[in-house]
Design an enzyme around this catalytic site. Structure first.
Site, PDB file in Angstrom:
ATOM      1  N   SER A 104       0.691  -1.678   0.235  1.00 50.60           N
ATOM      2  CA  SER A 104       0.444  -0.046  -0.283  1.00 50.60           C
ATOM      3  C   SER A 104       0.714   1.138   0.076  1.00 50.60           C
ATOM      4  O   SER A 104       2.040   1.516   1.096  1.00 50.60           O
ATOM      5  CB  SER A 104      -0.863  -0.274   1.486  1.00 50.60           C
ATOM      6  OG  SER A 104      -1.446   0.856   1.467  1.00 50.60           O
ATOM      7  N   LYS A 110      -0.780  -0.853  -4.591  1.00 49.35           N
ATOM      8  CA  LYS A 110      -2.124  -0.008  -4.628  1.00 49.35           C
ATOM      9  C   LYS A 110      -1.706   1.272  -3.638  1.00 49.35           C
ATOM     10  O   LYS A 110      -1.111   1.378  -2.860  1.00 49.35           O
ATOM     11  CB  LYS A 110      -2.922  -0.577  -2.837  1.00 49.35           C
ATOM     12  CG  LYS A 110      -3.795   0.053  -2.253  1.00 49.35           C
ATOM     13  CD  LYS A 110      -4.791  -1.211  -1.090  1.00 49.35           C
ATOM     14  CE  LYS A 110      -4.806  -0.142  -0.025  1.00 49.35           C
ATOM     15  NZ  LYS A 110      -5.924  -0.648   1.181  1.00 49.35           N
ATOM     16  N   LEU A 111      -2.278   2.567  -4.595  1.00 53.84           N
ATOM     17  CA  LEU A 111      -2.266   3.681  -4.316  1.00 53.84           C
ATOM     18  C   LEU A 111      -3.558   4.375  -3.311  1.00 53.84           C
ATOM     19  O   LEU A 111      -4.399   4.398  -3.697  1.00 53.84           O
ATOM     20  CB  LEU A 111      -2.048   4.689  -5.737  1.00 53.84           C
ATOM     21  CG  LEU A 111      -1.485   4.358  -6.403  1.00 53.84           C
ATOM     22  CD1 LEU A 111      -0.774   4.514  -8.132  1.00 53.84           C
ATOM     23  CD2 LEU A 111       0.409   3.704  -6.347  1.00 53.84           C
ATOM     24  N   LYS A 112      -2.800   4.887  -2.474  1.00 56.67           N
ATOM     25  CA  LYS A 112      -3.896   5.793  -1.750  1.00 56.67           C
ATOM     26  C   LYS A 112      -4.445   6.837  -2.467  1.00 56.67           C
ATOM     27  O   LYS A 112      -3.523   7.866  -3.497  1.00 56.67           O
ATOM     28  CB  LYS A 112      -3.092   6.522  -0.486  1.00 56.67           C
ATOM     29  CG  LYS A 112      -3.361   4.805   0.578  1.00 56.67           C
ATOM     30  CD  LYS A 112      -4.305   4.753   1.674  1.00 56.67           C
ATOM     31  CE  LYS A 112      -4.075   3.711   2.414  1.00 56.67           C
ATOM     32  NZ  LYS A 112      -5.665   2.997   3.025  1.00 56.67           N
ATOM     33  N   ASP A 122      -7.616   3.064  -3.101  1.00 56.66           N
ATOM     34  CA  ASP A 122      -8.076   3.046  -2.228  1.00 56.66           C
ATOM     35  C   ASP A 122      -8.387   4.215  -2.002  1.00 56.66           C
ATOM     36  O   ASP A 122      -7.719   5.259  -1.749  1.00 56.66           O
ATOM     37  CB  ASP A 122      -7.190   2.458  -1.326  1.00 56.66           C
ATOM     38  CG  ASP A 122      -8.000   2.212   0.530  1.00 56.66           C
ATOM     39  OD1 ASP A 122      -9.020   3.037   0.677  1.00 56.66           O
ATOM     40  OD2 ASP A 122      -7.199   1.970   1.517  1.00 56.66           O
ATOM     41  N   ASN A 137     -10.495   5.566   0.713  1.00 56.75           N
ATOM     42  CA  ASN A 137     -10.365   5.646   2.385  1.00 56.75           C
ATOM     43  C   ASN A 137     -12.266   6.428   2.662  1.00 56.75           C
ATOM     44  O   ASN A 137     -11.848   7.348   3.470  1.00 56.75           O
ATOM     45  CB  ASN A 137      -9.446   5.940   3.231  1.00 56.75           C
ATOM     46  CG  ASN A 137      -8.443   4.850   2.986  1.00 56.75           C
ATOM     47  OD1 ASN A 137      -7.085   4.953   3.105  1.00 56.75           O
ATOM     48  ND2 ASN A 137      -8.845   4.465   4.214  1.00 56.75           N
ATOM     49  N   GLU A 190     -11.385   1.378  -4.224  1.00 52.12           N
ATOM     50  CA  GLU A 190     -11.603   0.397  -2.171  1.00 52.12           C
ATOM     51  C   GLU A 190     -12.350   1.643  -1.868  1.00 52.12           C
ATOM     52  O   GLU A 190     -11.654   2.589  -1.651  1.00 52.12           O
ATOM     53  CB  GLU A 190     -10.144   0.478  -1.702  1.00 52.12           C
ATOM     54  CG  GLU A 190     -10.151  -0.109  -0.541  1.00 52.12           C
ATOM     55  CD  GLU A 190      -9.220  -1.167   0.447  1.00 52.12           C
ATOM     56  OE1 GLU A 190      -8.298  -1.687  -0.550  1.00 52.12           O
ATOM     57  OE2 GLU A 190      -8.832  -0.594   1.676  1.00 52.12           O
ATOM     58  N   ASP A 202     -13.995  -1.280   2.534  1.00 47.77           N
ATOM     59  CA  ASP A 202     -13.047  -1.824   3.066  1.00 47.77           C
ATOM     60  C   ASP A 202     -14.016  -1.335   4.723  1.00 47.77           C
ATOM     61  O   ASP A 202     -14.820  -2.025   5.788  1.00 47.77           O
ATOM     62  CB  ASP A 202     -12.137  -0.657   3.456  1.00 47.77           C
ATOM     63  CG  ASP A 202     -10.822  -0.888   4.715  1.00 47.77           C
ATOM     64  OD1 ASP A 202     -11.201  -1.540   5.585  1.00 47.77           O
ATOM     65  OD2 ASP A 202      -9.485  -0.418   4.290  1.00 47.77           O
ATOM     66  N   LYS A 250     -10.491  -7.291   7.400  1.00 50.46           N
ATOM     67  CA  LYS A 250      -9.795  -6.577   8.061  1.00 50.46           C
ATOM     68  C   LYS A 250     -10.285  -7.673   9.709  1.00 50.46           C
ATOM     69  O   LYS A 250     -11.033  -6.896  10.054  1.00 50.46           O
ATOM     70  CB  LYS A 250      -9.129  -5.384   8.156  1.00 50.46           C
ATOM     71  CG  LYS A 250      -8.465  -4.853   6.948  1.00 50.46           C
ATOM     72  CD  LYS A 250      -8.183  -2.648   6.971  1.00 50.46           C
ATOM     73  CE  LYS A 250      -7.648  -2.269   6.202  1.00 50.46           C
ATOM     74  NZ  LYS A 250      -7.892  -0.846   6.198  1.00 50.46           N
ATOM     75  N   GLY A 269      -4.198  -4.333   5.763  1.00 54.60           N
ATOM     76  CA  GLY A 269      -3.221  -4.107   6.411  1.00 54.60           C
ATOM     77  C   GLY A 269      -3.596  -3.415   7.252  1.00 54.60           C
ATOM     78  O   GLY A 269      -4.210  -2.053   7.207  1.00 54.60           O
TER      79      GLY A 269
HETATM   80 MG    MG Z   1      -8.762   1.086   3.016  1.00 55.73          MG
END
Ligand code: MG
Length: 366
Positions: free
Chosen positions: A133, A159-161, A187, A189, A212, A237, A261, A289
Protein backbone atom coordinates in the site's frame (compact mmCIF):
# COMPACT_ATOMS: atom_id res chain seq x y z
CA UNK A 1 -7.04 -23.77 30.92
CA UNK A 2 -7.62 -20.86 33.27
CA UNK A 3 -6.48 -17.34 32.42
CA UNK A 4 -4.40 -15.99 35.29
CA UNK A 5 -4.11 -12.44 34.04
CA UNK A 6 -3.83 -10.10 31.08
CA UNK A 7 -1.13 -7.57 30.31
CA UNK A 8 -1.90 -4.47 28.27
CA UNK A 9 1.29 -3.16 26.72
CA UNK A 10 1.55 0.08 24.79
CA UNK A 11 4.38 0.39 22.28
CA UNK A 12 5.53 3.20 19.99
CA UNK A 13 6.94 1.98 16.68
CA UNK A 14 8.66 4.60 14.50
CA UNK A 15 7.64 4.22 10.84
CA UNK A 16 10.40 4.11 8.21
CA UNK A 17 8.52 6.86 6.34
CA UNK A 18 5.39 8.91 7.07
CA UNK A 19 2.23 7.13 5.81
CA UNK A 20 -0.33 9.53 4.32
CA UNK A 21 -3.91 8.59 3.48
CA UNK A 22 -6.97 10.68 2.64
CA UNK A 23 -7.66 10.99 6.39
CA UNK A 24 -4.25 11.80 7.83
CA UNK A 25 -0.52 11.17 8.16
CA UNK A 26 1.19 8.81 10.59
CA UNK A 27 4.86 8.89 11.57
CA UNK A 28 4.82 6.58 14.59
CA UNK A 29 2.57 3.57 15.05
CA UNK A 30 1.04 3.69 18.53
CA UNK A 31 0.08 0.06 19.24
CA UNK A 32 -1.75 -1.67 22.08
CA UNK A 33 -0.63 -5.26 22.58
CA UNK A 34 -2.50 -7.81 24.69
CA UNK A 35 -0.79 -10.72 26.43
CA UNK A 36 -3.06 -13.41 27.86
CA UNK A 37 -1.31 -15.50 30.51
CA UNK A 38 -2.31 -19.04 31.50
CA UNK A 39 -0.31 -21.55 33.56
CA UNK A 40 0.64 -23.44 30.38
CA UNK A 41 1.12 -20.77 27.71
CA UNK A 42 0.90 -17.10 26.87
CA UNK A 43 -0.89 -15.65 23.90
CA UNK A 44 -0.46 -12.36 22.06
CA UNK A 45 -2.94 -10.12 20.31
CA UNK A 46 -2.44 -6.79 18.56
CA UNK A 47 -5.08 -4.10 18.63
CA UNK A 48 -5.12 -2.29 15.27
CA UNK A 49 -6.88 0.85 16.49
CA UNK A 50 -4.96 3.98 15.51
CA UNK A 51 -4.07 6.80 17.87
CA UNK A 52 -6.89 8.99 16.53
CA UNK A 53 -10.45 7.99 15.53
CA UNK A 54 -10.06 8.85 11.82
CA UNK A 55 -10.05 5.50 10.01
CA UNK A 56 -12.85 4.34 12.31
CA UNK A 57 -14.40 5.45 15.60
CA UNK A 58 -11.89 3.39 17.59
CA UNK A 59 -8.61 4.79 18.92
CA UNK A 60 -5.89 3.36 21.13
CA UNK A 61 -6.72 5.10 24.42
CA UNK A 62 -10.37 4.19 23.92
CA UNK A 63 -9.50 0.55 23.20
CA UNK A 64 -7.40 0.31 26.36
CA UNK A 65 -10.19 1.89 28.40
CA UNK A 66 -12.96 -0.38 27.10
CA UNK A 67 -10.74 -3.43 27.58
CA UNK A 68 -9.93 -2.71 31.21
CA UNK A 69 -13.40 -1.48 32.23
CA UNK A 70 -15.74 -3.69 30.24
CA UNK A 71 -14.23 -6.35 27.98
CA UNK A 72 -11.66 -8.02 30.23
CA UNK A 73 -14.13 -8.31 33.15
CA UNK A 74 -16.59 -9.99 30.74
CA UNK A 75 -14.10 -12.52 29.36
CA UNK A 76 -14.64 -16.19 30.16
CA UNK A 77 -12.22 -17.38 32.87
CA UNK A 78 -11.10 -20.28 30.70
CA UNK A 79 -9.13 -19.57 27.53
CA UNK A 80 -11.69 -20.82 25.02
CA UNK A 81 -11.44 -18.74 21.84
CA UNK A 82 -14.92 -19.73 20.62
CA UNK A 83 -16.43 -18.35 23.84
CA UNK A 84 -14.82 -14.91 23.60
CA UNK A 85 -17.10 -13.42 20.91
CA UNK A 86 -20.39 -14.46 22.58
CA UNK A 87 -19.14 -13.27 26.00
CA UNK A 88 -18.23 -9.82 24.63
CA UNK A 89 -21.27 -9.46 22.34
CA UNK A 90 -23.41 -7.48 24.85
CA UNK A 91 -20.84 -4.66 24.70
CA UNK A 92 -21.55 -2.64 21.58
CA UNK A 93 -18.94 -1.97 18.93
CA UNK A 94 -15.24 -1.78 19.89
CA UNK A 95 -14.45 -4.50 17.40
CA UNK A 96 -10.72 -3.80 17.27
CA UNK A 97 -10.44 -4.15 21.04
CA UNK A 98 -12.49 -7.35 20.99
CA UNK A 99 -10.42 -8.76 18.12
CA UNK A 100 -7.16 -8.25 20.02
CA UNK A 101 -8.47 -10.08 23.08
CA UNK A 102 -9.87 -12.95 21.02
CA UNK A 103 -6.59 -13.26 19.09
CA UNK A 104 -4.57 -13.43 22.31
CA UNK A 105 -6.85 -16.12 23.77
CA UNK A 106 -6.72 -18.04 20.49
CA UNK A 107 -2.91 -17.80 20.40
CA UNK A 108 -2.60 -19.09 23.98
CA UNK A 109 -4.95 -22.01 23.36
CA UNK A 110 -3.24 -22.98 20.09
CA UNK A 111 0.21 -22.86 21.70
CA UNK A 112 -1.04 -25.42 24.21
CA UNK A 113 -2.45 -27.77 21.56
CA UNK A 114 0.49 -27.17 19.20
CA UNK A 115 -1.70 -26.11 16.30
CA UNK A 116 -0.80 -23.19 14.04
CA UNK A 117 -3.09 -20.21 13.40
CA UNK A 118 -3.16 -21.08 9.71
CA UNK A 119 -4.14 -24.70 10.29
CA UNK A 120 -6.83 -23.68 12.77
CA UNK A 121 -8.35 -21.11 10.40
CA UNK A 122 -8.26 -23.45 7.39
CA UNK A 123 -5.27 -22.22 5.40
CA UNK A 124 -4.57 -24.14 2.21
CA UNK A 125 -1.23 -22.53 1.27
CA UNK A 126 2.11 -22.21 3.00
CA UNK A 127 2.98 -18.85 1.43
CA UNK A 128 0.93 -15.88 0.27
CA UNK A 129 1.49 -13.31 -2.49
CA UNK A 130 2.06 -9.80 -1.18
CA UNK A 131 0.94 -6.42 -2.29
CA UNK A 132 2.02 -3.06 -0.94
CA UNK A 133 0.00 0.00 0.00
CA UNK A 134 1.58 3.25 -1.15
CA UNK A 135 0.61 6.43 0.68
CA UNK A 136 -0.07 9.81 -0.88
CA UNK A 137 3.26 11.43 -1.74
CA UNK A 138 4.20 15.05 -2.26
CA UNK A 139 4.66 14.72 -6.03
CA UNK A 140 4.14 12.32 -8.91
CA UNK A 141 7.91 12.00 -9.32
CA UNK A 142 8.26 10.90 -5.70
CA UNK A 143 5.36 8.45 -6.15
CA UNK A 144 7.00 6.87 -9.21
CA UNK A 145 10.29 6.43 -7.32
CA UNK A 146 8.48 4.90 -4.36
CA UNK A 147 6.51 2.47 -6.54
CA UNK A 148 9.67 1.57 -8.49
CA UNK A 149 11.43 0.59 -5.28
CA UNK A 150 8.54 -1.65 -4.20
CA UNK A 151 8.29 -3.29 -7.61
CA UNK A 152 12.04 -3.90 -7.43
CA UNK A 153 11.57 -5.55 -4.03
CA UNK A 154 9.17 -7.99 -5.65
CA UNK A 155 5.71 -6.88 -4.55
CA UNK A 156 3.21 -8.49 -6.90
CA UNK A 157 0.52 -5.81 -6.57
CA UNK A 158 0.54 -2.08 -5.88
CA UNK A 159 -2.22 -0.12 -4.17
CA UNK A 160 -2.22 3.65 -4.36
CA UNK A 161 -3.94 5.74 -1.72
CA UNK A 162 -6.07 8.37 -3.45
CA UNK A 163 -8.23 11.34 -2.50
CA UNK A 164 -9.73 14.40 -4.18
CA UNK A 165 -6.89 16.18 -5.99
CA UNK A 166 -4.71 13.05 -5.97
CA UNK A 167 -6.35 10.45 -8.17
CA UNK A 168 -6.42 10.39 -11.98
CA UNK A 169 -3.03 12.04 -12.50
CA UNK A 170 -0.95 9.80 -10.21
CA UNK A 171 -2.80 6.65 -11.33
CA UNK A 172 -2.20 7.50 -14.99
CA UNK A 173 1.48 8.20 -14.28
CA UNK A 174 1.97 4.85 -12.52
CA UNK A 175 0.13 2.94 -15.24
CA UNK A 176 2.17 4.60 -18.00
CA UNK A 177 5.49 4.09 -16.23
CA UNK A 178 5.00 0.46 -15.14
CA UNK A 179 2.82 -0.82 -17.95
CA UNK A 180 -0.33 -2.91 -18.31
CA UNK A 181 1.06 -5.95 -16.49
CA UNK A 182 1.36 -4.29 -13.09
CA UNK A 183 -1.49 -5.37 -10.80
CA UNK A 184 -2.75 -1.97 -9.67
CA UNK A 185 -5.59 -0.84 -7.40
CA UNK A 186 -6.58 2.29 -5.49
CA UNK A 187 -7.96 3.09 -2.04
CA UNK A 188 -9.92 6.28 -1.35
CA UNK A 189 -10.61 5.68 2.37
CA UNK A 190 -14.13 7.09 1.98
CA UNK A 191 -12.97 10.43 0.58
CA UNK A 192 -15.58 10.90 -2.22
CA UNK A 193 -19.35 11.27 -2.59
CA UNK A 194 -21.73 10.00 -5.25
CA UNK A 195 -21.47 13.45 -6.87
CA UNK A 196 -17.92 12.41 -7.86
CA UNK A 197 -19.16 9.39 -9.88
CA UNK A 198 -18.28 10.85 -13.29
CA UNK A 199 -14.86 11.87 -12.07
CA UNK A 200 -14.20 8.42 -10.58
CA UNK A 201 -15.29 6.82 -13.88
CA UNK A 202 -12.16 8.35 -15.42
CA UNK A 203 -10.20 5.73 -13.47
CA UNK A 204 -11.87 3.04 -15.62
CA UNK A 205 -9.29 3.81 -18.31
CA UNK A 206 -6.46 2.36 -16.21
CA UNK A 207 -7.59 -1.24 -15.83
CA UNK A 208 -7.52 -1.25 -12.05
CA UNK A 209 -8.15 -4.44 -10.10
CA UNK A 210 -10.54 -2.45 -7.90
CA UNK A 211 -11.33 0.84 -6.24
CA UNK A 212 -11.50 0.50 -2.49
CA UNK A 213 -14.03 2.33 -0.31
CA UNK A 214 -14.69 5.34 -2.57
CA UNK A 215 -17.66 6.58 -0.49
CA UNK A 216 -18.48 6.93 3.21
CA UNK A 217 -18.63 3.84 5.39
CA UNK A 218 -22.42 4.00 5.84
CA UNK A 219 -23.15 4.62 2.14
CA UNK A 220 -23.97 1.05 1.05
CA UNK A 221 -26.85 2.11 -1.20
CA UNK A 222 -24.73 4.82 -2.82
CA UNK A 223 -21.92 2.31 -3.37
CA UNK A 224 -24.44 0.08 -5.15
CA UNK A 225 -25.37 3.00 -7.40
CA UNK A 226 -21.75 3.84 -8.05
CA UNK A 227 -21.03 0.20 -8.88
CA UNK A 228 -23.53 0.43 -11.73
CA UNK A 229 -21.74 3.41 -13.25
CA UNK A 230 -18.12 2.26 -12.92
CA UNK A 231 -16.41 -0.50 -14.87
CA UNK A 232 -13.77 -0.74 -12.11
CA UNK A 233 -14.91 -3.25 -9.44
CA UNK A 234 -15.77 -1.72 -6.07
CA UNK A 235 -14.16 -3.18 -2.96
CA UNK A 236 -15.41 -2.29 0.51
CA UNK A 237 -13.21 -1.85 3.56
CA UNK A 238 -14.56 0.58 6.20
CA UNK A 239 -18.21 -0.35 5.39
CA UNK A 240 -17.81 -4.02 6.36
CA UNK A 241 -17.67 -4.52 10.12
CA UNK A 242 -19.31 -7.95 10.25
CA UNK A 243 -20.47 -10.89 8.18
CA UNK A 244 -23.96 -9.34 8.31
CA UNK A 245 -22.63 -6.16 6.69
CA UNK A 246 -20.91 -8.25 4.03
CA UNK A 247 -24.15 -10.11 3.32
CA UNK A 248 -26.02 -6.80 3.00
CA UNK A 249 -23.38 -5.32 0.69
CA UNK A 250 -23.40 -8.39 -1.55
CA UNK A 251 -27.22 -8.46 -1.68
CA UNK A 252 -27.35 -4.77 -2.61
CA UNK A 253 -24.63 -5.09 -5.24
CA UNK A 254 -22.55 -2.52 -3.35
CA UNK A 255 -19.28 -4.36 -3.95
CA UNK A 256 -17.79 -7.29 -5.81
CA UNK A 257 -14.66 -7.53 -3.64
CA UNK A 258 -14.17 -7.31 0.14
CA UNK A 259 -11.06 -6.23 2.01
CA UNK A 260 -11.01 -8.38 5.16
CA UNK A 261 -9.34 -6.83 8.20
CA UNK A 262 -9.76 -8.98 11.29
CA UNK A 263 -9.53 -5.99 13.65
CA UNK A 264 -12.24 -4.06 11.83
CA UNK A 265 -14.68 -6.99 11.96
CA UNK A 266 -14.10 -8.04 15.58
CA UNK A 267 -11.65 -10.89 15.16
CA UNK A 268 -10.23 -13.74 13.11
CA UNK A 269 -13.29 -15.95 13.62
CA UNK A 270 -15.62 -13.29 12.17
CA UNK A 271 -13.05 -12.68 9.42
CA UNK A 272 -13.26 -16.38 8.55
CA UNK A 273 -17.08 -16.17 8.47
CA UNK A 274 -16.82 -13.26 5.99
CA UNK A 275 -14.38 -15.29 3.92
CA UNK A 276 -16.79 -18.24 3.87
CA UNK A 277 -19.77 -16.06 2.96
CA UNK A 278 -17.93 -14.24 0.16
CA UNK A 279 -16.50 -17.46 -1.22
CA UNK A 280 -19.98 -18.98 -1.37
CA UNK A 281 -21.16 -15.94 -3.38
CA UNK A 282 -18.17 -15.74 -5.71
CA UNK A 283 -16.99 -12.48 -4.13
CA UNK A 284 -13.21 -12.19 -3.97
CA UNK A 285 -11.56 -11.26 -0.67
CA UNK A 286 -8.08 -10.13 0.25
CA UNK A 287 -6.41 -9.34 3.53
CA UNK A 288 -5.96 -5.69 4.38
CA UNK A 289 -3.35 -4.21 6.67
CA UNK A 290 -3.33 -1.76 9.55
CA UNK A 291 0.43 -1.19 9.84
CA UNK A 292 0.71 -4.25 12.07
CA UNK A 293 3.83 -5.35 13.89
CA UNK A 294 4.99 -8.93 13.40
CA UNK A 295 2.39 -10.10 15.93
CA UNK A 296 -0.62 -8.96 13.94
CA UNK A 297 1.17 -9.65 10.66
CA UNK A 298 1.69 -13.32 11.57
CA UNK A 299 -2.03 -13.82 12.09
CA UNK A 300 -2.93 -11.88 8.93
CA UNK A 301 -0.59 -13.95 6.79
CA UNK A 302 -2.22 -17.12 8.19
CA UNK A 303 -5.68 -15.75 7.34
CA UNK A 304 -4.55 -14.72 3.85
CA UNK A 305 -3.66 -18.37 3.18
CA UNK A 306 -7.35 -19.40 3.17
CA UNK A 307 -8.62 -20.48 -0.26
CA UNK A 308 -11.02 -17.56 -0.85
CA UNK A 309 -8.21 -14.99 -0.56
CA UNK A 310 -7.72 -14.90 -4.31
CA UNK A 311 -6.22 -11.41 -4.54
CA UNK A 312 -2.84 -10.37 -3.07
CA UNK A 313 -3.21 -8.64 0.30
CA UNK A 314 -1.54 -5.70 2.00
CA UNK A 315 0.49 -8.28 3.93
CA UNK A 316 3.79 -6.53 3.29
CA UNK A 317 7.21 -7.33 4.70
CA UNK A 318 8.05 -5.87 8.12
CA UNK A 319 10.54 -3.41 6.61
CA UNK A 320 7.79 -1.73 4.58
CA UNK A 321 6.83 -0.06 7.87
CA UNK A 322 9.45 -0.65 10.55
CA UNK A 323 13.23 -0.51 10.76
CA UNK A 324 13.07 -3.08 13.57
CA UNK A 325 10.01 -5.25 14.12
CA UNK A 326 9.12 -6.61 17.56
CA UNK A 327 9.25 -10.16 16.16
CA UNK A 328 11.80 -11.65 13.78
CA UNK A 329 11.02 -9.72 10.59
CA UNK A 330 8.71 -10.99 7.87
CA UNK A 331 10.74 -10.91 4.66
CA UNK A 332 9.62 -11.15 1.05
CA UNK A 333 10.75 -14.09 -1.00
CA UNK A 334 9.76 -13.89 -4.65
CA UNK A 335 6.95 -11.50 -3.73
CA UNK A 336 5.56 -13.88 -1.10
CA UNK A 337 5.59 -14.23 2.67
CA UNK A 338 5.77 -17.63 4.35
CA UNK A 339 2.86 -18.58 6.57
CA UNK A 340 4.25 -19.29 10.06
CA UNK A 341 4.00 -23.01 10.78
CA UNK A 342 4.73 -23.07 14.52
CA UNK A 343 2.16 -23.35 17.29
CA UNK A 344 -0.19 -20.40 17.65
CA UNK A 345 1.03 -17.32 15.81
CA UNK A 346 4.32 -19.09 15.22
CA UNK A 347 6.24 -15.96 16.17
CA UNK A 348 7.00 -14.28 19.49
CA UNK A 349 8.16 -10.81 20.41
CA UNK A 350 11.88 -10.39 21.02
CA UNK A 351 12.01 -9.24 24.69
CA UNK A 352 14.78 -6.65 24.27
CA UNK A 353 13.19 -5.08 21.22
CA UNK A 354 9.78 -5.10 22.83
CA UNK A 355 11.06 -3.43 25.99
CA UNK A 356 12.81 -0.75 23.99
CA UNK A 357 9.60 0.39 22.28
CA UNK A 358 7.32 -0.08 25.29
CA UNK A 359 5.81 3.12 26.69
CA UNK A 360 3.48 1.60 29.31
CA UNK A 361 2.39 -1.73 30.74
CA UNK A 362 -0.56 -2.65 32.89
CA UNK A 363 -1.21 -6.03 34.55
CA UNK A 364 -4.81 -7.02 35.11
CA UNK A 365 -5.03 -10.13 37.32
CA UNK A 366 -7.96 -12.52 36.97
MG1 MG B 1 -8.64 0.60 2.86
Amino acid sequence: MQITGIELRRIAMPLVAPFRTSFGTETTRDVLLVRVVTPDAEGWGECVAMSEPLYSSEYVDGAADVMRRFLIPALPRTADPQAVGPALAPIRGHRMAKAALEAAVLDASLRITGESFGHYLGATRDRVPCGVSVGITGSVAELLDTVAAYVEEGYVRVKLKIGPGWDVTPVRAVRERFGEDLLLQVDANAAYTLADARHLARLDAFDLLLIEQPLADDDLVQHARLARTLRTPICLDESIESAAHAAAAITLGACSVVNVKPGRVGGYLEARRIHDLCRAHGVAVWCGGMLETGIGRAANVALAALPGFTLPGDTSASRRYFGTDVTPPFELSGGHLDVPAGAGLGVEPIPDVLNEVTTATEWIPF
